[in-house]
Design an enzyme around this catalytic site. Structure first.
Site, mmCIF file in Angstrom:
data_model
loop_
_atom_site.group_PDB
_atom_site.id
_atom_site.type_symbol
_atom_site.label_atom_id
_atom_site.label_comp_id
_atom_site.label_asym_id
_atom_site.label_seq_id
_atom_site.Cartn_x
_atom_site.Cartn_y
_atom_site.Cartn_z
ATOM 1 C CB SER A 17 -8.494 0.403 5.600
ATOM 2 O OG SER A 17 -9.219 1.592 5.593
ATOM 3 C CB SER A 70 -8.282 3.252 2.718
ATOM 4 O OG SER A 70 -7.394 2.668 3.655
ATOM 5 C CE LYS A 80 -4.045 1.778 2.572
ATOM 6 N NZ LYS A 80 -4.907 1.556 3.768
#
Lengths: 487, 96, 497
Positions: free
Chosen positions: A178, A154, A79
């Protein structure tokens, strides 16, 4: 061999016995990214040269008979809010579009010492604020099962990358769901460890008391393998907990005798999709069939969790994001009247609407005259939420329910209704407030062929129990072997 | 409900330069969120200690030892404006 | 008009740790080489996290003990939010509602009146220092420069109650604080380099018609010398008296004002008000965990403390018989000086003798040579052995001075002088007091027989004992060293029996 269709276990075996090289594996995923990367939009940057060099180094070590790490030659999508020295780390924000960290996050170092291959930096909601990855200022990420739908967020880029088999493993961060929610939306396994299990050093902070880094994989065993490689004490993170890291992948196949499963009634409330409801109840029946003792449990303060979460997360975020002022790094506005105006203009240009909204809420919740009513109140309710879990977990081993009340929503469906978007986190955020671990495993599909996730939660530092419980279910089902078809 | 002045005050504290339109929109959204979080009013927390940290950790210290700093060019490498020695910012006005 | 000045000080002191408060960058004053003592943590780079320096907390707790502050068993870290280019995270890690120490006092004595007062302290807390901004002085509006070398230096904020009543008391308070902090070796308190900085809150209580009217409080910022503190407060009191006479504004009528100090012009000046009223939005730093300290741990720190200056002054007066003035002169020179004095005293056994020598002979040399006591070539042990001989009556004070001068001469020539050097010098120069009564007797007889002394001899015989003085002097010169008392007695016995 079908490299990108393999599990991490199969890939490690094939590299070990020489069927394929680490370079073959990385190249196969890079090819897959070239072919489908733009359809999915999972990556903000692809580390083509670097990843091939890392893979070549693994092959060299192997042929020289040197010791290899647990993830030797396995590509990982990281990420893009986790610092990678020399590789841009943007947080999917215009603010950090050109930011290249001069240091590695602890997790990055851990991946490197496990001989993993960092194949690229995955898209996310800007600064991890969102539940759909639509708040990325830099790219749209699509759900591999239906590209009209969002991948969740996310950590949508990492989840979509693993779901689309553009990488066998992914790293995300979970502040309110997330990791688990996009795992559920993309049909993969995703886990949020106990707060303090994985060092946050080098994770760009959204809400420091809630953020936790965790793994994605196509199966539970891969998740266990990745977790044991990144977990552990780090003296650079004061909130890191000094506890030994069990060898999760070694025990993951051992079923739990006399498992007690608590079904959280509040997670099946109003607004739950009927396909989700039936799939998750069917999953719980699988545990019954395995001899587990299943009971209903209550987390009575669940209805306050979303409000509590947004007040705490936004308060902390308003402080964590104050540093982006155009002075030491990040975007600086071209036009301004003076220094103070430079701050305000740079931040206005650099942040997207959701980030601005949350900063505004956080500043308000901490401001003089309001902080007792909002911030401090939320900290107190947070304790009640934690107490709910402590009480519930006195009588059961794991808690079960849906990861998200609905399957993946359409891109654009909830963008104009922030509150409705926030409410989609109802089943996941309590675990962050309580600091406990949670995992989402594939548990079926909706009538329109979108994945559904089963969420399991356990007490602090009970990741081993959680993974074994998840594996018990996975072993009896084939949901995790399904692959999306997309063009 | 937040008045436009309240919203502007928050924006100033947040160092966000917002257009009239943004102020109005964010003001409305904040209002909605604040209405929603009012649900917490029904919780009795009179006997509850706030929970700022979820992990039961205290006394995390490091020994007083120096570690190498970054070379200056690394420290300045992401700076929007620098002369190679300092971070540069528009003139700071200290005096009236 | 009748009024009382009301003054409170906020003092910031950098701690003498090796590394910064939350990272491993060196804690060094280094303004000429900007941005070289920085890392991801103190630049506040995204993703970096602070970890508390244990020594900074220990030094803080030590300081609190010296300032009679109560120590908390539980303390925590809070974020104070404000924007400034020298504060990279846009918040300062500080302590808000639960500082590690609270409620203390410092005793100060005013030189002008000799009056001793207690200045109460509200609290001392630990926080991180900011970096440094340098402004374009050309007036052409050029960019300001930011140096983060200082960012994250451990900083102790000590806040006094508004107990101070005049500028002199403020200066003396600050001097006493510096002395104390230097004694316990927690800070070098160098105001020029900024390791000690002071802000003063000043207002007046005007006495009118039996009423006490407080005037608006003014904060004078960034006072960077002791003289500056005194001068700025003096100026500010005069200015506020005038202000009261013209506009009669009371506290609360206007917002608290911040003023700067222009040392060159000797004036305070209004600083621009903040754009918006400050709202620091304090909240517990989620990146740092709370700190607990047991009473046993605190006692272990207490055991490492030295005797504080105030206690040392008292003991010099009460136990050694020094005057308050001499006691202060010695203690106020700093810990090394007082330690030197203590060693001389313990070797020679006479504090007064030691004090005389230190404040006169030694101090004169230090002044002439522009050196500190630590650099002085005659060690406390050597000086002590010289004074011991004086105290025991082996040599006269005058001979002692000769020995002292010779010791200096030898060490200037590169010899390391020791107690043996002292004995050798006394022997070489024949400075030992004459113990042979036969020799003394002969010398006395020679002086009595000297024609020139006939008058004095007659006077002594006639009972005028004060006439014996010149005779003693001549005998002593003859002998180079003898016990004056016994020579005196022997002359009198000889002439009157």
């Amino acid at each position: 061999m079908d490299i990108t269709g393999s599990t991490t276990g199969q890939l490690l075996d094939a590299m070990q016995d020489g069927t394929v090289s680490a370079v073959d594996v990385t190249q196969a995923y890079l090819d897959e990214i070239s072919a489908h990367g733009e359809t999915i939009g999972a990556f903000l940057s692809v580390n083509s040269e670097g990843s091939l060099a890392q893979a070549a180094e693994v092959d060299r070590k192997r042929s020289a008979g040197e010791a290899l790490g647990k993830l030797a030659g396995l590509p990982v999508a990281v990420k893009d809010n986790i610092c990678t020295k020399g590789l841009s780390t943007t947080c999917a924000s215009r603010m950090l579009e050109n930011f290249v960290p001069p240091y590695d996050a602890h997790v990055t170092t851990q991946l490197q010492s496990a001989d993993a291959v960092i194949i690229g930096k995955a898209n996310l909601d800007e600064f991890a604020m969102g539940s759909s990855t639509e708040n990325s200022a830099l790219k749209v990420t699509r759900n591999p099962w239906n590209t009209d739908h969002a991948p969740g967020g996310s950590s949508g880029g990492s989840a979509a990358a693993v779901g689309a088999r553009l990488a066998p493993l992914g790293i995300g961060s979970d502040t309110g769901g997330s990791i688990r929610q996009p795992a559920s939306f993309c049909g993969v396994v995703g886990m949020k460890p106990t707060y303090g299990r994985v060092s946050r050093y080098g994770l760009v902070a959204f809400a420091s008391s809630l953020d936790q880094i965790g793994p994605f994989a196509t199966d539970v065993t891969g998740t266990a393998r990745l977790l044991e490689s990144i977990a552990g004490y780090d003296a650079r993170d004061s909130t890191s907990v000094d506890q030994p890291v069990p060898n999760y992948s070694a025990t993951v196949d051992q079923p739990l005798e006399g498992l007690r499963v608590g079904v959280v009634s509040e997670f099946f409330g109003d607004g739950i999709d009927s396909d989700v409801d039936s799939s998750v109840r069917a999953a719980i029946d699988v545990y019954r069939s395995l001899g587990a003792e299943v009971s209903e449990v209550s987390l009575p303060h669940t209805k306050y969790a979303v409000a509590t979460y947004y007040l705490i997360a936004c308060s902390e975020a308003s402080s964590n994001l104050a540093r982006y002022d155009g002075v030491h790094y990040g975007r600086r506005a071209e036009q301004f009247e003076n220094m103070i105006d430079m701050y305000a203009a740079s931040r206005a240009e650099g942040f997207g609407p959701e980030v601005k909204r949350r900063i505004m809420l956080g500043v308000f919740a901490l401001s003089e005259g309001y902080s007792d009513q909002y911030y401090l109140k939320a900290l107190k309710v947070r304790r009640l939420i934690r107490n709910d879990f402590d009480t519930a977990l006195e009588n059961v081993d794991v808690l079960a329910g849906p990861t998200c009340p609905t399957p993946a929503f359409k891109i654009g469906e909830l963008v104009d209704d922030p509150l409705q978007m926030y409410l989609s986190d109802i089943c996941t955020i309590s675990a962050n407030l309580a600091g406990i671990p949670g995992v989402s495993v594939p548990a079926g599909f909706s009538s329109n062929a979108l994945p559904i996730g089963l969420q399991l939660l356990a007490g602090p530092f009970e990741e081993e129990k959680l993974l074994r419980a998840a594996r018990m279910f996975e072993r009896e089902t084939d949901w995790h072997t399904k692959r999306p078809t997309f063009s | 409900m937040l008045s436009p002045e309240d919203v502007q005050k928050v924006a100033t504290l947040a160092r966000l330069k917002l257009s009239e339109e943004e102020l109005e929109q964010i003001g409305q959204q904040l209002g909605g969120i604040l209405d929603y979080v009012a649900v917490l009013d029904e919780v009795d927390v009179s006997e509850v200690e706030p929970m700022a940290h979820v992990a039961d950790v205290s006394n995390a210290f490091r020994a007083d030892e120096t570690r190498p700093s970054l070379p200056r060019e690394k420290s300045l490498s992401n700076a929007p404006k620098t002369d190679g020695k300092y971070f540069l910012v528009p003139q700071i006005l200290e005096n009236a | 008009m009748e009024f009382t000045p009301i003054i409170g000080l906020e003092v910031h002191v950098q701690l003498l740790t090796k590394s910064k408060l939350f990272c491993g960058c060196p804690n060094l004053f280094n303004p000429d080489n900007p941005n070289v003592q920085t890392c991801p943590v103190c630049i506040g780079l995204p993703g970096s996290l602070p970890v508390m320096n244990q020594e900074a907390l220990r030094l803080s707790q030590k300081t609190a003990m010296a300032l009679n502050l109560n120590l908390a068993n539980f303390t925590k870290w809070d974020r104070k939010q404000y924007y400034y280019p020298d504060l990279p995270k846009a918040y300062q890690i500080s302590q808000f509602d639960l500082p590690f120490s609270y409620d203390g006092w410092v005793e100060v004595t005013l030189p002008s009146s000799g009056e001793t007062t207690k200045v109460r302290l509200i609290r001392a807390h630990l926080e991180e220092d900011a970096g440094k901004n340098m402004h374009d002085e050309s007036g052409r509006g050029g960019d300001s420069k930011v140096d983060l070398n200082r960012t994250g230096t451990p900083l102790l904020e000590i806040v006094s109650e508004p107990d101070i009543r005049c500028a002199e008391e403020a200066r003396v308070f600050l001097e006493e604080l510096r002395l104390l902090l230097r004694y316990i070796e927690v800070s070098d308190c160098n105001m020029q380099e900024g390791s000690m900085r002071c802000d003063a809150n000043v207002n007046l209580h005007v006495h009118e018609d039996g009423e006490k009217i407080p005037t608006p409080i003014v904060e004078v910022k960034n006072l960077n010398s002791f003289r500056g503190v005194e001068a700025a407060i003096e100026y500010e009191i005069k200015r506020q008296v005038k202000a009261w006479e013209t506009d009669r504004k009371r506290i609360g009528d206007v917002p608290k004002e911040t003023r700067g100090w222009d040392a060159d012009r000797g004036q305070t000046f209004a600083q621009r008000g903040k754009e918006d009223a400050a709202d620091y939005r304090y909240f517990p730093d989620p990146d740092l965990v709370p700190v607990t300290t047991t009473d046993e741990q605190l006692e272990a720190i207490r055991a490492t403390l030295c005797v504080f200056p105030a206690d040392r002054r008292k003991s010099y007066v009460n136990d050694l018989g020094l005057s308050e003035y001499d006691a202060s002169v010695i203690v106020d020179q700093g810990r090394e000086y007082a330690d030197y004095f203590d060693e001389v005293t313990s070797v020679c056994g006479d504090g007064k003798q030691a004090a005389n020598w230190l404040t006169q002979d030694v101090q004169r040399e230090l002044n002439d040579r522009k050196i500190e006591i630590a650099e002085f070539s005659i060690s406390a042990a050597v000086l002590g052995s010289v004074l011991q001989k004086i105290v025991k009556g082996d040599i006269t004070i005058k001979s002692g001075r000769e020995v002292f001068a010779e010791l200096l001469k030898q060490s200037d020539d590169g010899t390391t002088v020791s107690a043996e050097s002292v004995d050798a010098i006394i022997a070489d120069k024949g400075l030992g007091k004459e113990q042979d009564t036969g020799k003394i007797d002969a010398a006395i007889q020679a002086v009595i027989d000297n024609e020139r002394n006939a008058k004095a001899v007659e006077d002594v015989r006639g009972g005028k004992q004060q006439a014996v003085g010149p005779l003693i002097g001549q005998v002593m010169r003859e002998l180079k060293g003898a016990d004056a008392g016994s020579v005196r007695q022997m002359i009198i016995d000889k002439l009157t029996s």
